[in-house]
Design a protein around this motif. Structure first.
Motif, short mmCIF file in Angstrom:
data_model
loop_
_atom_site.label_atom_id
_atom_site.label_comp_id
_atom_site.label_asym_id
_atom_site.label_seq_id
_atom_site.Cartn_x
_atom_site.Cartn_y
_atom_site.Cartn_z
N GLN A 109 13.59 89.37 45.46
CA GLN A 109 13.69 88.99 43.79
C GLN A 109 15.32 88.65 43.24
O GLN A 109 15.57 89.92 43.40
CB GLN A 109 13.11 89.12 42.91
CG GLN A 109 12.87 88.89 41.84
CD GLN A 109 12.31 89.20 40.28
OE1 GLN A 109 11.01 89.41 40.56
NE2 GLN A 109 12.04 88.01 39.13
N MET A 110 16.27 87.66 42.93
CA MET A 110 17.46 87.53 42.47
C MET A 110 17.72 88.20 41.29
O MET A 110 16.64 87.18 40.65
CB MET A 110 17.80 86.39 43.32
CG MET A 110 18.99 86.18 42.82
SD MET A 110 20.12 86.28 44.25
CE MET A 110 19.79 85.28 45.48
N PHE A 111 18.63 88.86 40.70
CA PHE A 111 19.52 88.59 39.56
C PHE A 111 20.58 88.63 39.10
O PHE A 111 21.48 88.70 39.72
CB PHE A 111 18.73 90.38 39.23
CG PHE A 111 16.91 90.69 39.61
CD1 PHE A 111 16.40 90.73 38.41
CD2 PHE A 111 16.89 91.47 41.01
CE1 PHE A 111 15.12 90.35 38.33
CE2 PHE A 111 16.11 91.38 40.46
CZ PHE A 111 14.78 91.41 40.02
N ILE A 112 21.10 87.39 38.21
CA ILE A 112 22.34 87.46 38.09
C ILE A 112 22.60 89.31 37.15
O ILE A 112 22.21 88.65 35.90
CB ILE A 112 22.66 86.46 37.28
CG1 ILE A 112 22.63 84.85 38.13
CG2 ILE A 112 24.54 86.00 36.88
CD1 ILE A 112 22.45 83.78 37.50
N MET A 113 24.20 89.16 37.41
CA MET A 113 24.48 90.16 36.73
C MET A 113 25.54 90.95 36.09
O MET A 113 26.69 89.69 37.52
CB MET A 113 24.46 91.30 37.06
CG MET A 113 22.53 91.83 37.18
SD MET A 113 22.46 93.91 37.66
CE MET A 113 22.34 94.68 36.70
N THR A 114 26.32 91.16 35.63
CA THR A 114 27.77 91.30 35.36
C THR A 114 28.16 91.86 36.02
O THR A 114 27.69 92.73 36.66
CB THR A 114 28.09 91.52 33.42
OG1 THR A 114 28.00 92.57 33.77
CG2 THR A 114 27.78 90.33 32.55
N LYS A 115 29.64 92.19 35.71
CA LYS A 115 30.27 93.10 36.94
C LYS A 115 30.05 94.20 36.80
O LYS A 115 30.02 94.88 37.02
CB LYS A 115 31.58 92.83 37.59
CG LYS A 115 32.56 93.18 38.58
CD LYS A 115 33.86 92.48 38.63
CE LYS A 115 34.13 92.96 40.26
NZ LYS A 115 35.17 92.01 40.47
N LYS A 116 30.27 94.63 35.33
CA LYS A 116 30.52 95.85 34.67
C LYS A 116 28.78 96.13 34.92
O LYS A 116 28.10 97.21 35.41
CB LYS A 116 30.71 96.32 33.40
CG LYS A 116 30.65 96.68 32.90
CD LYS A 116 31.29 96.98 31.13
CE LYS A 116 31.63 98.31 30.36
NZ LYS A 116 31.51 98.14 28.72
N ASN A 117 27.46 95.44 34.44
CA ASN A 117 26.08 96.14 34.40
C ASN A 117 26.02 96.13 35.91
O ASN A 117 25.49 97.08 35.46
CB ASN A 117 25.56 95.25 33.73
CG ASN A 117 25.24 95.53 32.80
OD1 ASN A 117 24.60 96.43 32.32
ND2 ASN A 117 25.18 94.02 31.92
N LYS A 118 26.34 95.95 37.04
CA LYS A 118 26.46 95.38 38.30
C LYS A 118 26.27 96.74 38.92
O LYS A 118 26.18 97.48 39.58
CB LYS A 118 26.80 94.35 39.80
CG LYS A 118 25.86 94.14 40.58
CD LYS A 118 26.89 93.09 41.46
CE LYS A 118 27.80 92.93 40.85
NZ LYS A 118 28.80 92.10 41.32
N THR A 119 27.52 97.41 38.58
CA THR A 119 28.22 98.82 39.22
C THR A 119 27.69 99.71 38.81
O THR A 119 27.36 100.82 39.66
CB THR A 119 30.06 98.90 38.63
OG1 THR A 119 30.68 97.35 39.31
CG2 THR A 119 30.85 99.70 39.33
#
Length: 147
Positions: A109-119
């Motif tokens: 499954q694909m999830f779009i996240m902001t850079k800060k949340n992803k890190t």
């Protein structure tokens, strides 16, 4: 202790459809407001419906437990509790992540996240002892699924 949540959005086509419909409700409310020169009950009710759907759309997040990755989605049917040991791979793109696990219906499954949340999400999940999956940095990973 309060659990940390990591917000996400679904793949691109689903996100575009959801947010387009949500902002359509806002514009409908604004059109109703322009039809009258004083505050109008129906336009305020429609505006309230817009705020409800906007808050609902921002209510997608991950929570990492000791044994599980909890994927909190918009619909209760789509909410999942994935065992950390069943996650096979996490591909990290510039704007999204793809989690591959046998517990997803489609396998991944694909999830779009902001850079800060992803890190923050990746740092937090790597600390868990049951997490044994490989994390692959893939700069070619796009925010839409290709079939």
């Amino acid at each position: 202790m309060k659990k940390k949540v990591y917000h996400w959005q679904p793949e691109l086509s689903t996100a575009i459809i959801y947010w387009s419909c949500t902002f359509g409700i806002l514009f409908f409310s604004l059109i109703l407001t322009l039809e009258h020169t004083r505050p109008y009950l129906i336009s305020n009710i429609v505006l309230g419906i817009f705020f409800f759907f906007a808050l609902l759309g921002c209510n997608r997040y991950f929570m990492i437990d000791d044994e599980y990755l909890i994927v909190h989605a918009l619909l209760p049917v789509r909410r999942k509790k994935i065992t950390l040991s069943t996650i096979e791979m996490i591909r990290v793109g510039p704007k999204c992540i793809e989690i591959k696990s046998s517990e997803f219906k489609e396998g991944s499954q694909m999830f779009i996240m902001t850079k800060k949340n992803k890190t923050a999400f990746l740092e937090s999940i790597k600390e868990k002892p049951l997490f044994t999956a490989t994390v692959i940095d893939d700069p070619d990973l796009t925010i839409s699924k290709h079939y």
